[in-house]
Write a protein that holds these residues in place. Structure first.
Motif, short mmCIF file in Angstrom:
data_model
loop_
_atom_site.label_atom_id
_atom_site.label_comp_id
_atom_site.label_asym_id
_atom_site.label_seq_id
_atom_site.Cartn_x
_atom_site.Cartn_y
_atom_site.Cartn_z
N LYS A 96 0.84 -1.20 0.00
CA LYS A 96 0.00 0.00 0.00
C LYS A 96 0.88 1.24 0.00
N PRO A 97 0.44 2.31 -0.65
CA PRO A 97 1.23 3.54 -0.67
C PRO A 97 1.48 4.06 0.75
N GLY A 98 2.71 4.45 1.00
CA GLY A 98 3.06 4.97 2.31
C GLY A 98 3.59 3.93 3.28
N SER A 99 3.46 2.64 2.94
CA SER A 99 3.95 1.61 3.85
C SER A 99 5.45 1.44 3.67
N GLN A 100 6.11 1.00 4.71
CA GLN A 100 7.56 0.81 4.66
C GLN A 100 7.88 -0.65 4.91
N ARG A 101 8.80 -1.18 4.13
CA ARG A 101 9.19 -2.57 4.32
C ARG A 101 10.30 -2.71 5.35
N LEU A 102 11.05 -1.66 5.55
CA LEU A 102 12.15 -1.69 6.51
C LEU A 102 11.73 -1.00 7.80
N ASP A 103 12.30 -1.47 8.91
CA ASP A 103 12.04 -0.76 10.16
C ASP A 103 12.84 0.55 10.15
N LEU A 104 12.56 1.43 11.09
CA LEU A 104 13.16 2.77 11.07
C LEU A 104 14.68 2.74 11.17
N GLU A 105 15.23 1.80 11.95
CA GLU A 105 16.69 1.72 12.10
C GLU A 105 17.36 1.39 10.76
N ARG A 106 16.85 0.40 10.08
CA ARG A 106 17.42 0.02 8.79
C ARG A 106 17.18 1.10 7.74
N GLU A 107 16.04 1.73 7.80
CA GLU A 107 15.73 2.83 6.87
C GLU A 107 16.75 3.95 7.01
N SER A 108 17.13 4.28 8.24
CA SER A 108 18.12 5.35 8.45
C SER A 108 19.50 4.93 7.95
N ILE A 109 19.85 3.65 8.08
CA ILE A 109 21.13 3.16 7.58
C ILE A 109 21.18 3.29 6.05
N VAL A 110 20.09 2.91 5.39
CA VAL A 110 20.04 3.01 3.93
C VAL A 110 20.09 4.48 3.49
N ALA A 111 19.35 5.34 4.18
CA ALA A 111 19.34 6.77 3.83
C ALA A 111 20.74 7.37 3.99
N GLU A 112 21.45 6.98 5.04
CA GLU A 112 22.82 7.48 5.27
C GLU A 112 23.75 6.99 4.16
N ALA A 113 23.61 5.73 3.75
CA ALA A 113 24.45 5.18 2.68
C ALA A 113 24.17 5.89 1.36
N VAL A 114 22.93 6.19 1.08
CA VAL A 114 22.59 6.90 -0.15
C VAL A 114 23.19 8.29 -0.14
N GLU A 115 23.10 9.00 0.98
CA GLU A 115 23.69 10.34 1.08
C GLU A 115 25.19 10.29 0.88
N THR A 116 25.85 9.26 1.41
CA THR A 116 27.29 9.13 1.29
C THR A 116 27.68 8.88 -0.17
N LEU A 117 26.91 8.03 -0.85
CA LEU A 117 27.25 7.66 -2.22
C LEU A 117 26.85 8.71 -3.24
N GLU A 118 25.99 9.64 -2.90
CA GLU A 118 25.56 10.65 -3.86
C GLU A 118 26.70 11.55 -4.30
N GLY A 119 27.65 11.79 -3.45
CA GLY A 119 28.77 12.67 -3.78
C GLY A 119 29.86 11.99 -4.57
N GLU A 120 29.92 10.66 -4.59
CA GLU A 120 30.99 9.95 -5.27
C GLU A 120 30.67 9.83 -6.77
N PRO A 121 31.74 9.82 -7.61
CA PRO A 121 31.50 9.64 -9.05
C PRO A 121 31.01 8.21 -9.32
N ARG A 122 30.15 8.11 -10.33
CA ARG A 122 29.60 6.81 -10.67
C ARG A 122 30.47 6.10 -11.69
N ALA A 123 30.48 4.77 -11.60
CA ALA A 123 31.20 3.97 -12.58
C ALA A 123 30.37 3.93 -13.86
N PRO A 124 31.03 3.91 -15.01
CA PRO A 124 30.27 3.85 -16.27
C PRO A 124 29.50 2.52 -16.37
#
Length: 130
Positions: A96-124
């Motif tokens: 359903k829209p708005g539901s989360q599959r991950l608990d809040l702790e894991r969600e924050s870990i993923v969000a932190e990893a995404v923020e960290t990787l956003e600044g790095e150059p991507r591989a082709p």
């Protein structure tokens, strides 16, 4: 002589003049209000076809609805489970829209990893064009 006072009922009173506000609307009512008119019209049509099939027979209903007898039987099966037009509404797949599959702790870990990787150059990816 004392005047007899009638006992009060312990049942809660129903407010017959309650206004329909957003807060008073139930969740299921909100879901019903969100059904598109085209889907609701299709569900009502299927309900009419099923009722005709139960009255006059499956073959006659299939001929008038221009579909197979197997389709009519499938509609009748759905109608027997839930005898209302709601049985014929399309089912939405997935969460359903708005539901989360991950608990809040894991969600924050993923969000932190995404923020960290956003600044790095991507591989082709894929082949380079010539």
């Amino acid at each position: 002589m004392k005047k007899k006072i009638p006992k009060r009922s312990t049942r809660p009173r129903r407010d017959l003049h309650a206004s329909k506000s957003n807060e008073a609307t139930k969740v299921s009512d909100r879901e019903l209000l969100g059904i598109p008119k085209s889907e609701w019209a299709t569900a009502k049509l299927k309900e009419r076809i099923v009722k005709m099939a139960l009255r006059s027979g499956i073959e006659a209903a299939a001929d008038s609805a221009d579909c197979s007898a197997r389709t009519i039987r499938r509609l009748i099966t759905s109608y027997r489970i839930d005898p209302s037009p709601l049985a014929f509404l399309p089912r939405r797949s997935g969460p359903k829209p708005g539901s989360q599959r991950l608990d809040l702790e894991r969600e924050s870990i993923v969000a932190e990893a995404v923020e960290t990787l956003e600044g790095e150059p991507r591989a082709p990816t894929g082949r380079a064009r010539r």
